[in-house]
Design a protein around this motif. Sequence first.
Motif, PDB file in Angstrom:
ATOM      1  N   THR A   1       0.856  -1.202  -0.061  1.00  0.00           N
ATOM      2  CA  THR A   1       0.041  -0.095  -0.101  1.00  0.00           C
ATOM      3  C   THR A   1       0.654   1.377   0.186  1.00  0.00           C
ATOM      4  N   VAL A   2       2.141   1.337   0.836  1.00  0.00           N
ATOM      5  CA  VAL A   2       2.871   2.255   0.767  1.00  0.00           C
ATOM      6  C   VAL A   2       3.844   2.752  -0.187  1.00  0.00           C
ATOM      7  N   THR A   3       3.672   1.454  -1.007  1.00  0.00           N
ATOM      8  CA  THR A   3       4.464   1.983  -2.236  1.00  0.00           C
ATOM      9  C   THR A   3       3.484   2.121  -3.163  1.00  0.00           C
ATOM     10  N   GLN A   4       2.754   1.448  -3.249  1.00  0.00           N
ATOM     11  CA  GLN A   4       1.691   2.444  -4.297  1.00  0.00           C
ATOM     12  C   GLN A   4       0.891   3.649  -4.483  1.00  0.00           C
ATOM     13  N   ILE A   5       0.848   4.173  -3.027  1.00  0.00           N
ATOM     14  CA  ILE A   5       0.884   5.474  -2.705  1.00  0.00           C
ATOM     15  C   ILE A   5       1.589   6.721  -2.793  1.00  0.00           C
ATOM     16  N   GLY A   6       3.421   5.682  -2.762  1.00  0.00           N
ATOM     17  CA  GLY A   6       4.593   6.574  -3.850  1.00  0.00           C
ATOM     18  C   GLY A   6       4.384   7.191  -4.487  1.00  0.00           C
ATOM     19  N   LEU A   7       4.385   5.740  -5.308  1.00  0.00           N
ATOM     20  CA  LEU A   7       3.469   5.399  -7.083  1.00  0.00           C
ATOM     21  C   LEU A   7       2.848   6.373  -7.285  1.00  0.00           C
ATOM     22  N   ASN A   8       2.158   6.480  -6.562  1.00  0.00           N
ATOM     23  CA  ASN A   8       0.904   7.465  -7.421  1.00  0.00           C
ATOM     24  C   ASN A   8       0.806   9.229  -6.589  1.00  0.00           C
ATOM     25  N   ALA A   9       1.619   8.878  -5.903  1.00  0.00           N
ATOM     26  CA  ALA A   9       1.725  10.305  -5.827  1.00  0.00           C
ATOM     27  C   ALA A   9       3.169  11.449  -6.920  1.00  0.00           C
ATOM     28  N   VAL A  10       4.151  10.780  -6.387  1.00  0.00           N
ATOM     29  CA  VAL A  10       5.704  11.264  -7.649  1.00  0.00           C
ATOM     30  C   VAL A  10       4.624  11.110  -9.183  1.00  0.00           C
ATOM     31  N   ALA A  11       4.584  10.412  -9.580  1.00  0.00           N
ATOM     32  CA  ALA A  11       3.361  10.525 -10.461  1.00  0.00           C
ATOM     33  C   ALA A  11       2.762  11.762 -11.288  1.00  0.00           C
TER      34      ALA A  11
ATOM     35  N   LEU B   1      15.040  -1.959   2.827  1.00  0.00           N
ATOM     36  CA  LEU B   1      14.630  -2.413   4.277  1.00  0.00           C
ATOM     37  C   LEU B   1      13.961  -1.339   5.168  1.00  0.00           C
ATOM     38  N   GLN B   2      14.546  -0.762   5.122  1.00  0.00           N
ATOM     39  CA  GLN B   2      15.426   0.519   6.348  1.00  0.00           C
ATOM     40  C   GLN B   2      14.153   1.985   6.081  1.00  0.00           C
ATOM     41  N   PRO B   3      14.615   2.354   4.288  1.00  0.00           N
ATOM     42  CA  PRO B   3      14.577   3.415   4.338  1.00  0.00           C
ATOM     43  C   PRO B   3      12.489   2.749   3.783  1.00  0.00           C
ATOM     44  N   MET B   4      12.046   1.859   3.465  1.00  0.00           N
ATOM     45  CA  MET B   4      10.586   1.557   3.568  1.00  0.00           C
ATOM     46  C   MET B   4       9.861   1.612   4.699  1.00  0.00           C
ATOM     47  N   LEU B   5      10.560   1.540   5.852  1.00  0.00           N
ATOM     48  CA  LEU B   5      10.097   0.887   7.368  1.00  0.00           C
ATOM     49  C   LEU B   5       9.629   2.833   7.770  1.00  0.00           C
ATOM     50  N   TRP B   6      10.896   3.317   6.782  1.00  0.00           N
ATOM     51  CA  TRP B   6      10.405   4.826   7.539  1.00  0.00           C
ATOM     52  C   TRP B   6       9.624   5.321   6.734  1.00  0.00           C
ATOM     53  N   CYS B   7       9.396   4.806   5.298  1.00  0.00           N
ATOM     54  CA  CYS B   7       7.962   5.247   4.426  1.00  0.00           C
ATOM     55  C   CYS B   7       6.311   4.892   5.808  1.00  0.00           C
ATOM     56  N   MET B   8       6.484   3.423   6.334  1.00  0.00           N
ATOM     57  CA  MET B   8       5.535   3.299   6.281  1.00  0.00           C
ATOM     58  C   MET B   8       5.251   3.691   7.709  1.00  0.00           C
ATOM     59  N   LEU B   9       6.022   4.182   8.807  1.00  0.00           N
ATOM     60  CA  LEU B   9       5.646   5.084   9.277  1.00  0.00           C
ATOM     61  C   LEU B   9       5.285   6.378   9.055  1.00  0.00           C
ATOM     62  N   VAL B  10       5.743   7.099   8.150  1.00  0.00           N
ATOM     63  CA  VAL B  10       5.333   8.458   7.995  1.00  0.00           C
ATOM     64  C   VAL B  10       3.659   8.088   7.113  1.00  0.00           C
ATOM     65  N   LEU B  11       3.664   7.304   6.207  1.00  0.00           N
ATOM     66  CA  LEU B  11       2.511   7.018   5.779  1.00  0.00           C
ATOM     67  C   LEU B  11       1.478   6.940   6.526  1.00  0.00           C
ATOM     68  N   LYS B  12       1.431   6.356   7.414  1.00  0.00           N
ATOM     69  CA  LYS B  12       0.827   5.110   8.385  1.00  0.00           C
ATOM     70  C   LYS B  12      -0.775   5.352   8.518  1.00  0.00           C
ATOM     71  N   PRO B  13      -1.264   6.949   8.734  1.00  0.00           N
ATOM     72  CA  PRO B  13      -2.081   7.608   8.935  1.00  0.00           C
ATOM     73  C   PRO B  13      -3.172   7.484   7.578  1.00  0.00           C
ATOM     74  N   LEU B  14      -2.054   7.383   6.131  1.00  0.00           N
ATOM     75  CA  LEU B  14      -3.133   7.301   4.727  1.00  0.00           C
ATOM     76  C   LEU B  14      -3.135   5.824   4.822  1.00  0.00           C
ATOM     77  N   VAL B  15      -2.050   4.800   5.261  1.00  0.00           N
ATOM     78  CA  VAL B  15      -2.394   3.564   4.808  1.00  0.00           C
ATOM     79  C   VAL B  15      -3.768   2.802   6.031  1.00  0.00           C
ATOM     80  N   TRP B  16      -3.917   3.714   7.339  1.00  0.00           N
ATOM     81  CA  TRP B  16      -5.620   3.229   7.716  1.00  0.00           C
ATOM     82  C   TRP B  16      -6.880   3.868   6.844  1.00  0.00           C
ATOM     83  N   LEU B  17      -6.403   5.139   6.284  1.00  0.00           N
ATOM     84  CA  LEU B  17      -7.391   5.458   5.978  1.00  0.00           C
ATOM     85  C   LEU B  17      -8.120   4.699   4.344  1.00  0.00           C
TER      86      LEU B  17
END
Length: 169
Positions: free
Chosen positions: A61-71, A139-155
């Motif tokens: 979910t985080v990778t898709q949020i990142g890919l779409n937002a950046v695009a 992995l570590q940078p993605m874990l950081w992204c997962m933490l930062v984007l957790k509210p969006l993932v929850w939504l």
Amino acid sequence: MTLTQSLLTIALLIATSAFFSMSEIALAASRRVRLRQMLEDGDKRAEGVMHIQSQPGEYFTVTQIGLNAVAILGGVVGEGALSPYLTEVLALWLPQRPAQTTGFLLSFVAVTSLFILFADLLPKRVSMAKPEALAVRLLQPMLWCMLVLKPLVWLFRSEERRVGKECTA
């Protein structure tokens, strides 16, 4: 924003998109057998990758949020960056209106092509060559992204559950 700043911003967005693309494919293509071997050889990060593989929903979910937002950002920045310059050059040979339309279209094609090649195809090809090595590095940078984007993932997850209930009712 100057042309140089816009081009640097586009390059940064392409690199960010490439990161998310590589992260997605590296995790999906990593083989547990190789990850176990890496863990036995002392690479503790392999355990983290195996853990994420067992519950990959939030990661993807985080990778898709990142890919779409950046695009989306890439499209906005790219059109604003290149279109005026291309229109100006084209206006030397074409009337203003067709120059604007052609400038926009050329800008769109150029930015889209750059994103497809350098943010999608190339990173995925690299990820398929050595998925486990990349998965542990990213992995570590993605874990950081997962933490930062957790509210969006929850939504997104709560919206998925709501739609799922409506479909089954």
